[in-house]
Every structure is written in C-alpha cells, then in structure tokens.
Write a protein that holds these residues in place. Structure first.
Motif, short mmCIF file in Angstrom:
data_model
loop_
_atom_site.label_atom_id
_atom_site.label_comp_id
_atom_site.label_asym_id
_atom_site.label_seq_id
_atom_site.Cartn_x
_atom_site.Cartn_y
_atom_site.Cartn_z
N LYS A 248 0.86 -1.17 0.00
CA LYS A 248 0.00 0.00 0.00
C LYS A 248 0.90 1.23 0.00
N ILE A 249 0.53 2.21 -0.80
CA ILE A 249 1.23 3.49 -0.81
C ILE A 249 0.19 4.55 -0.48
N VAL A 250 0.43 5.29 0.59
CA VAL A 250 -0.56 6.21 1.13
C VAL A 250 0.05 7.60 1.25
N LYS A 251 -0.72 8.61 0.84
CA LYS A 251 -0.28 9.99 0.96
C LYS A 251 -1.03 10.67 2.10
N VAL A 252 -0.28 11.27 3.04
CA VAL A 252 -0.89 11.96 4.18
C VAL A 252 -0.22 13.32 4.36
N SER A 253 -0.86 14.18 5.15
CA SER A 253 -0.29 15.48 5.50
C SER A 253 0.17 15.47 6.95
N LEU A 254 1.17 16.30 7.26
CA LEU A 254 1.68 16.40 8.63
C LEU A 254 1.07 17.60 9.35
N LYS A 255 1.05 17.52 10.67
CA LYS A 255 0.50 18.60 11.47
C LYS A 255 1.37 19.85 11.46
N ASN A 256 2.69 19.65 11.37
CA ASN A 256 3.58 20.80 11.53
C ASN A 256 3.63 21.71 10.30
N GLY A 257 3.08 21.27 9.19
CA GLY A 257 3.01 22.12 8.02
C GLY A 257 4.30 22.28 7.27
N GLU A 258 5.41 21.75 7.83
CA GLU A 258 6.70 21.92 7.17
C GLU A 258 6.79 21.07 5.91
N GLU A 259 6.31 19.84 6.01
CA GLU A 259 6.27 18.98 4.83
C GLU A 259 4.82 18.87 4.39
N LYS A 260 4.58 19.16 3.13
CA LYS A 260 3.20 19.13 2.65
C LYS A 260 2.63 17.72 2.69
N TYR A 261 3.43 16.78 2.27
CA TYR A 261 2.97 15.40 2.23
C TYR A 261 4.05 14.45 2.74
N VAL A 262 3.59 13.29 3.20
CA VAL A 262 4.48 12.16 3.48
C VAL A 262 3.88 10.96 2.77
N PHE A 263 4.70 10.18 2.10
CA PHE A 263 4.23 8.95 1.47
C PHE A 263 4.59 7.77 2.38
N ILE A 264 3.59 6.98 2.68
CA ILE A 264 3.79 5.82 3.54
C ILE A 264 3.73 4.56 2.67
N SER B 145 8.75 4.02 5.20
CA SER B 145 8.59 2.64 4.73
C SER B 145 8.54 1.68 5.91
N ILE B 146 7.63 0.73 5.83
CA ILE B 146 7.53 -0.29 6.88
C ILE B 146 7.21 -1.64 6.24
N ALA B 147 7.94 -2.65 6.66
CA ALA B 147 7.71 -4.02 6.22
C ALA B 147 7.15 -4.81 7.40
N ILE B 148 6.02 -5.46 7.19
CA ILE B 148 5.39 -6.26 8.23
C ILE B 148 5.56 -7.72 7.85
N LEU B 149 6.33 -8.43 8.64
CA LEU B 149 6.71 -9.81 8.34
C LEU B 149 5.75 -10.75 9.07
N THR B 150 4.85 -11.37 8.30
CA THR B 150 3.75 -12.11 8.91
C THR B 150 4.06 -13.57 9.21
N ASP B 151 5.15 -14.10 8.71
CA ASP B 151 5.45 -15.49 9.02
C ASP B 151 6.12 -15.57 10.40
N LEU B 152 6.26 -16.78 10.91
CA LEU B 152 6.82 -16.97 12.25
C LEU B 152 8.25 -17.47 12.21
N SER B 153 8.85 -17.49 11.03
CA SER B 153 10.22 -17.98 10.90
C SER B 153 11.21 -16.93 11.40
N LYS B 154 12.08 -17.34 12.30
CA LYS B 154 13.09 -16.42 12.83
C LYS B 154 14.17 -16.13 11.80
N SER B 155 14.22 -16.93 10.75
CA SER B 155 15.22 -16.69 9.71
C SER B 155 14.81 -15.57 8.76
#
Length: 328
Positions: free
Chosen positions: A75-91, A124-134
């Motif tokens: 998923k690629i999501v566009k949001v705005s920040l409260k501080n107004g310094e950056e117009k957008y952040v892409f997640i 960027s965030i990666a969510i690793l859903t398997d249970l393998s420690k490797s």
C-alpha cells in the motif's frame, strides 16, 4: 477530505485465500488504527483531518508492476503532517509472508522510484507475517569503488510479538496480528484453528463491549476469511456463535460489508432453512425500547436509510428520525 481508493478485489474463501487482499482491505478500512499500532510516533505527526489518499492503484505500473507472483501486499498512502513543514508524506507498507533474499533490494527500489517521482518524505515499513526467525531482512547495501549506499526501513515481526500483550491491547490490529499468528500455528490442524477462531470471534469481537462497530465488522470479515475452515467446521462454528451474533452483535445481521463472510453466510443460510427469521424478528420486537433505539442509532451511523432502519428495528419513521437528529 482526500479520496480513499478501497480495494475492490473479491477474496476467495478457500485454502488458496488471497491473504494479500485481506490485509489491503483491513488497512484501507482502519488506516488510522493501523498507523497507531505499527507506527505510533508517525501517528502523532499526521494530520488525519486533511484526509488520506491510497495511491497504489495509480502507481502500480510505475512502482510495483514487476512484483508478479510475489506473496506481498503493498500500500502506498499519501498523508499530511500537522507541523506544516512537509506538505505530504508517502507511507509505503509491505506485508511480507515469506523469506525473500531480494526483499530489501525491492524495498529500496520502491523507495527511490517514489522519491524520484514525488520528491517528498517517505516512511517505509515491512510487516513480516510469518513466524520464521530466519526471515530477518537486513538493510539494503550497495558499494562500488567508493560509491556506497545503505537503505534501512522499519520492520514489524510477528515472530517477536507477545501473545498476552496482544490480547490486552485495545487496538483492532492487535487482534489482526493475533489472527495472523494463529494462521501459521494452526496450518496443519483445522480443529485447533476452529478453537482459536471461535475464541477470537466470540471473545474479542462479538462479546467485546469496548470494540467499535466499524472495528468489529472489519475484524470479523478479516478473521473469518483469514482463518479458513472446511465447510463442516464452518457450519459448527455458525451454531456456536449464532446466539452471540443475535444478542451481542445484531448490527452485523444488517451489515452489507460482511454479509458474504463465511460464518455469517452460513448463519443466514441456516436461518432461511430452519425458519429462524421470525424468531429473530420477534426477539428484536420484544426487546427493550432502549435496545431498539441503540440498534437504530448503530444502523444509521452505518449509512442505512431512515425507512430501512424503521423496518429493521420495528420503530416508526418519526421515532427513527428523532434518533437520527441525536446521532448528527
């Protein structure tokens, strides 16, 4: 308010269930809660009042077209920040279901393509859903005769989570993560899966007084599809949960969002076949007026018309209109 593009792909309820689609759907529906659970620091900085825009459909050809056959949900999501310094952040969110030696390189590829196209901040965030420690992707590194690069990204690993802590959390994604963990733990044992699925649906959703209706519906659909059960066990599950559905979560009986979820579909089939519809209607009709009014308010908030709500809960149109004014 920003435009939200909701996933339209239908999930197939079978051993080949489209888990990517399930994760995309619940992230789209409960995006604020997703960020609060997986990225609490970022959550505090986002101005959700300015809206959110899901972009992956728009950018599929230029960003993620080469992912064919990979067990990943993005998923690629566009949001705005409260501080107004950056117009957008892409997640940029990746749900990774198995170990992949090229995963870190691919994360970097999406990063530089996004950055090159928009020149905005990227989380960027990666969510690793398997249970393998490797399955422990390292930062992407590049080095060639003095030209060097290291790209790090955030990770959340199911195999490092504490189940008791997840059970205590009030965030709906704690329950989603629990379901993801149970999916792997019960991979070869449907009877064990039946028990954990029944407990999740009953204790954490149907009889949880603190769970918002929108959370309950999204989670019910997600878990019901994620934790696949053969038909006979689904029928048994329906019988075990039917009382809780009727008494504790009546709004689900009228929800257009989850009427095709396997357990509810089986429930309605049973109702039709065994003639329980009149019994349910009588139970609602004989219920306390306060319960009727609460149910009417719940249905109105879900977008049902005044006329339809009046018919559902056996109140007059004028009574429902009065409730509607209170809900505004």
């Amino acid at each position: 308010m920003g435009e939200v593009l909701v996933l339209e792909k239908r999930v197939i309820y079978s051993p080949g269930t489209d888990y990517d689609a399930l994760w995309k759907k619940i992230i789209s529906e409960l995006f604020e809660e997703f960020i609060l659970f997986f990225a609490p620091d970022l959550y505090e900085a986002i101005d959700f009042g300015k809206g959110i825009v899901f972009l992956e459909q728009e950018l599929h050809k230029v960003i993620i077209k080469h992912k064919k056959g990979k067990k990943i949900a993005d998923k690629i999501v566009k949001v705005s920040l409260k501080n107004g310094e950056e117009k957008y952040v892409f997640i940029h969110i990746e749900i990774q279901g198995k170990k992949d030696p090229d995963f870190s390189k691919r994360m970097f590829t999406y990063f530089y393509r996004l950055f090159d196209r928009f020149q905005e901040n990227i989380y960027s965030i990666a969510i690793l859903t398997d249970l393998s420690k490797s399955n422990n992707p390292q930062p992407f590194q590049y080095s060639f005769y003095g030209t060097e690069l290291m790209y790090r990204f955030n990770t959340y690993k199911f195999n490092e989570e504490d189940i008791p802590s997840l059970k205590k959390s009030t965030n709906p994604f704690a329950i989603a993560v629990l379901a993801g963990i149970y999916l792997h733990q019960t991979e070869k044992n449907y009877h064990k899966r039946y028990e954990v699925k029944k407990k999740l649906l009953k204790d954490f959703i149907l009889t949880n007084p603190n769970l918002k209706s929108i959370y309950a519906e999204a989670l019910f659909y997600f878990i019901d599809y994620l934790l696949y059960l053969p038909h006979e066990l689904t029928k048994q599950l329906t019988k075990d949960l039917s009382i809780n559905i009727e008494k504790e979560a009546k709004h689900m009986l009228y929800s257009e969002k989850i009427k095709e979820a396997p357990t509810l579909a089986e429930y309605f089939k049973t109702v039709r076949e065994e003639g329980f519809e009149k019994g349910i209607e009588k139970g609602i009709e004989k219920g306390k007026m306060e319960e009727k009014r609460n149910l009417a308010a719940e249905l109105l908030r879900e977008g049902f018309s005044v006329e339809k709500v009046a018919k559902m809960v056996k109140l007059s149109i004028d009574e429902v209109k009065e409730i509607e004014k209170i809900c505004e």
